[in-house]
Design a protein around this motif. Structure first.
Motif, short mmCIF file in Angstrom:
data_model
loop_
_atom_site.label_atom_id
_atom_site.label_comp_id
_atom_site.label_asym_id
_atom_site.label_seq_id
_atom_site.Cartn_x
_atom_site.Cartn_y
_atom_site.Cartn_z
N ILE A 78 0.85 -1.19 0.00
CA ILE A 78 0.00 0.00 0.00
C ILE A 78 0.89 1.24 0.00
N ALA A 79 0.65 2.11 -0.96
CA ALA A 79 1.34 3.40 -1.02
C ALA A 79 0.37 4.47 -0.53
N GLN A 80 0.81 5.31 0.43
CA GLN A 80 -0.12 6.27 1.02
C GLN A 80 -0.08 7.64 0.32
N GLN A 81 0.59 7.70 -0.84
CA GLN A 81 0.59 8.91 -1.66
C GLN A 81 0.14 8.54 -3.08
N PRO A 82 -0.30 9.51 -3.88
CA PRO A 82 -0.83 9.19 -5.22
C PRO A 82 0.24 8.77 -6.21
N PRO A 83 -0.15 8.12 -7.31
CA PRO A 83 0.80 7.76 -8.36
C PRO A 83 1.54 9.00 -8.87
N GLY A 84 2.84 8.82 -9.11
CA GLY A 84 3.65 9.94 -9.59
C GLY A 84 4.35 10.71 -8.50
N SER A 85 3.98 10.49 -7.24
CA SER A 85 4.63 11.18 -6.13
C SER A 85 5.98 10.51 -5.82
N GLY A 86 6.82 11.21 -5.08
CA GLY A 86 8.11 10.63 -4.70
C GLY A 86 7.95 9.38 -3.86
N SER A 87 7.00 9.41 -2.93
CA SER A 87 6.75 8.25 -2.08
C SER A 87 6.30 7.05 -2.91
N ASP A 88 5.44 7.30 -3.90
CA ASP A 88 4.97 6.23 -4.78
C ASP A 88 6.13 5.64 -5.58
N ALA A 89 7.02 6.50 -6.07
CA ALA A 89 8.17 6.02 -6.85
C ALA A 89 9.07 5.14 -5.99
N MET A 90 9.29 5.52 -4.74
CA MET A 90 10.12 4.71 -3.84
C MET A 90 9.43 3.39 -3.54
N THR A 91 8.12 3.43 -3.35
CA THR A 91 7.35 2.21 -3.07
C THR A 91 7.49 1.22 -4.22
N VAL A 122 1.27 -2.85 -6.22
CA VAL A 122 1.20 -1.60 -5.46
C VAL A 122 -0.22 -1.04 -5.54
N GLN A 123 -0.79 -0.74 -4.38
CA GLN A 123 -2.11 -0.12 -4.31
C GLN A 123 -1.96 1.28 -3.73
N ASN A 124 -2.39 2.29 -4.46
CA ASN A 124 -2.33 3.66 -3.97
C ASN A 124 -3.61 4.00 -3.21
N LYS A 125 -3.43 4.43 -1.95
CA LYS A 125 -4.56 4.82 -1.11
C LYS A 125 -4.28 6.19 -0.49
N PRO A 126 -4.21 7.24 -1.34
CA PRO A 126 -3.88 8.57 -0.81
C PRO A 126 -5.05 9.21 -0.07
N GLY A 127 -4.71 10.16 0.80
CA GLY A 127 -5.75 10.92 1.49
C GLY A 127 -5.49 11.05 2.97
N ALA A 128 -5.81 12.21 3.51
CA ALA A 128 -5.73 12.49 4.95
C ALA A 128 -4.33 12.24 5.50
N ASN A 129 -3.32 12.60 4.70
CA ASN A 129 -1.92 12.45 5.09
C ASN A 129 -1.60 11.04 5.57
N GLY A 130 -2.11 10.06 4.85
CA GLY A 130 -1.77 8.67 5.13
C GLY A 130 -2.81 7.91 5.94
N ILE A 131 -3.75 8.62 6.55
CA ILE A 131 -4.70 7.95 7.44
C ILE A 131 -5.59 6.97 6.68
N LEU A 132 -5.99 7.30 5.46
CA LEU A 132 -6.83 6.40 4.67
C LEU A 132 -6.08 5.10 4.37
N ALA A 133 -4.81 5.20 4.01
CA ALA A 133 -4.01 4.01 3.74
C ALA A 133 -3.83 3.17 5.00
N ILE A 134 -3.61 3.83 6.12
CA ILE A 134 -3.41 3.12 7.38
C ILE A 134 -4.68 2.39 7.79
N ASN A 135 -5.81 3.05 7.66
CA ASN A 135 -7.09 2.39 7.99
C ASN A 135 -7.34 1.19 7.08
N TYR A 136 -6.94 1.32 5.82
CA TYR A 136 -7.10 0.20 4.89
C TYR A 136 -6.24 -0.98 5.34
#
Length: 317
Positions: free
Chosen positions: A27-40, A57-71
């Motif tokens: 799970i990547a907590q930033q959108p596609p194309g972001s630096g975090s996504d590229a590292m993931t 890789v599944q992108n789950k951006p939003g709420a500064n990572g909280i959406l990804a964490i809840n997922y």
């Protein structure tokens, strides 16, 4: 005892075999194309190749990572899921909420540290600012103080810049954006006056003459921008020499043998030239680690950031 030992070995082998046949959902907590996504994606490609295991890789951006964490928290702890996570989500985000949305030290099992990257304070070119003393004059010369941007409330950039303006006794107004790109556009358009950026975001714009770097939040200068002083050299507090970092975690309760296999592969990637080169281009300093190091790094930085968050009154509902 021998029979029990053989049984345990058999179960471990079975668990690793079953995990190897199941795609690893990262799970990547930033959108596609972001630096975090590229590292993931770079980490997932390398570890998957070394383990012979498919990685999705599944992108789950939003709420500064909280959406990804809840997922992640909603998935079974069976070794099929992992998540890349930054210093922000591990040491800052949960503490800027009066009701913590998650507990980074209790909800996650550490897998591996990926690497670190310093942040740099920059201003737009043509603003007549070339050092911290110049920025102080700007902050004290206008109503509302310095207008500085960040990728969002609770980001390392937000907290570092807020801590700097507080320590230097500068009046300031925080302007949050949804991600670095939006803030960078506003900065170069001089809609805001300063912003703290990840090094690999700032460097191309600095070299193009569009941004002026004032200080790097690290204990030593960066080879990428060797003429930029450290925060201490620039006249700021040395305690703010805290580079951002990114790690891999799994849900608490994930089988330790699966975590060990992922950690072993991550450490092997450290010596993979393709992986190392791609991370170097992103301004990431790779780190070898053990699973326990992830929560160790988190505890170290929480001890700095949480008291600062409380002091500055940044926690909201």
């Amino acid at each position: 005892m021998i029979r029990a030992s053989l049984l345990a070995c058999g179960l471990t082998a079975w668990a690793l075999g079953a995990a190897a046949q199941t795609p690893l959902q990262v799970i990547a907590q930033q959108p596609p194309g972001s630096g975090s996504d590229a590292m993931t994606r770079a980490w997932g490609e390398c570890t998957g190749r070394l383990m012979g295991r498919p990685v999705v890789v599944q992108n789950k951006p939003g709420a500064n990572g909280i959406l990804a964490i809840n997922y992640l928290k909603g998935q079974p702890a069976d070794g099929a899921f992992a998540m890349t996570i930054g210093m922000s989500q591990m040491t800052i985000t949960p503490y800027v909420h009066q009701q913590m949305p998650y507990d980074p030290l209790k909800d996650f099992a550490g897998v591996a540290m990926i690497g670190s990257s310093p942040l740099v304070l920059v201003v737009p070119a043509g603003a007549g600012v070339s050092k911290l003393a110049d920025l102080e004059k700007v902050a004290k010369s206008q109503a509302g103080g310095l207008n500085f941007g960040s990728p969002g409330k609770g980001s390392p950039a937000h907290l570092l810049t807020t801590a700097l303006t507080d320590a230097m006794h500068w009046p300031a107004t925080h302007v949050p954006f949804v991600g670095e790109s939006a803030g960078l556009t506003a900065l170069m358009g001089q809609q805001i006056q300063a912003m703290t950026l990840v090094l690999n975001t700032a460097a191309p714009q600095v070299k193009a003459g569009k941004l002026v770097p004032l200080a790097i939040f690290a204990g030593q200068r960066s080879a990428v921008l060797p003429d930029v002083p450290t925060i201490a050299e620039a006249g700021g507090p040395a305690v703010l020499a805290r580079p951002s970092w990114i790690a891999v975690v799994a849900k608490k309760g994930t089988p330790p043998e699966v975590i060990k296999a992922l950690n072993d592969a991550s450490n092997q990637c450290y010596s993979d030239p393709v992986y190392a080169n791609s991370m170097d281009k992103m301004g990431v300093t790779l780190m070898r680690s053990q699973p326990a190091d992830v929560l160790g790094f988190a505890e170290r930085d929480i001890a700095v950031w949480k008291p600062l968050i409380d002091k500055l009154g940044l926690a909201t509902q």
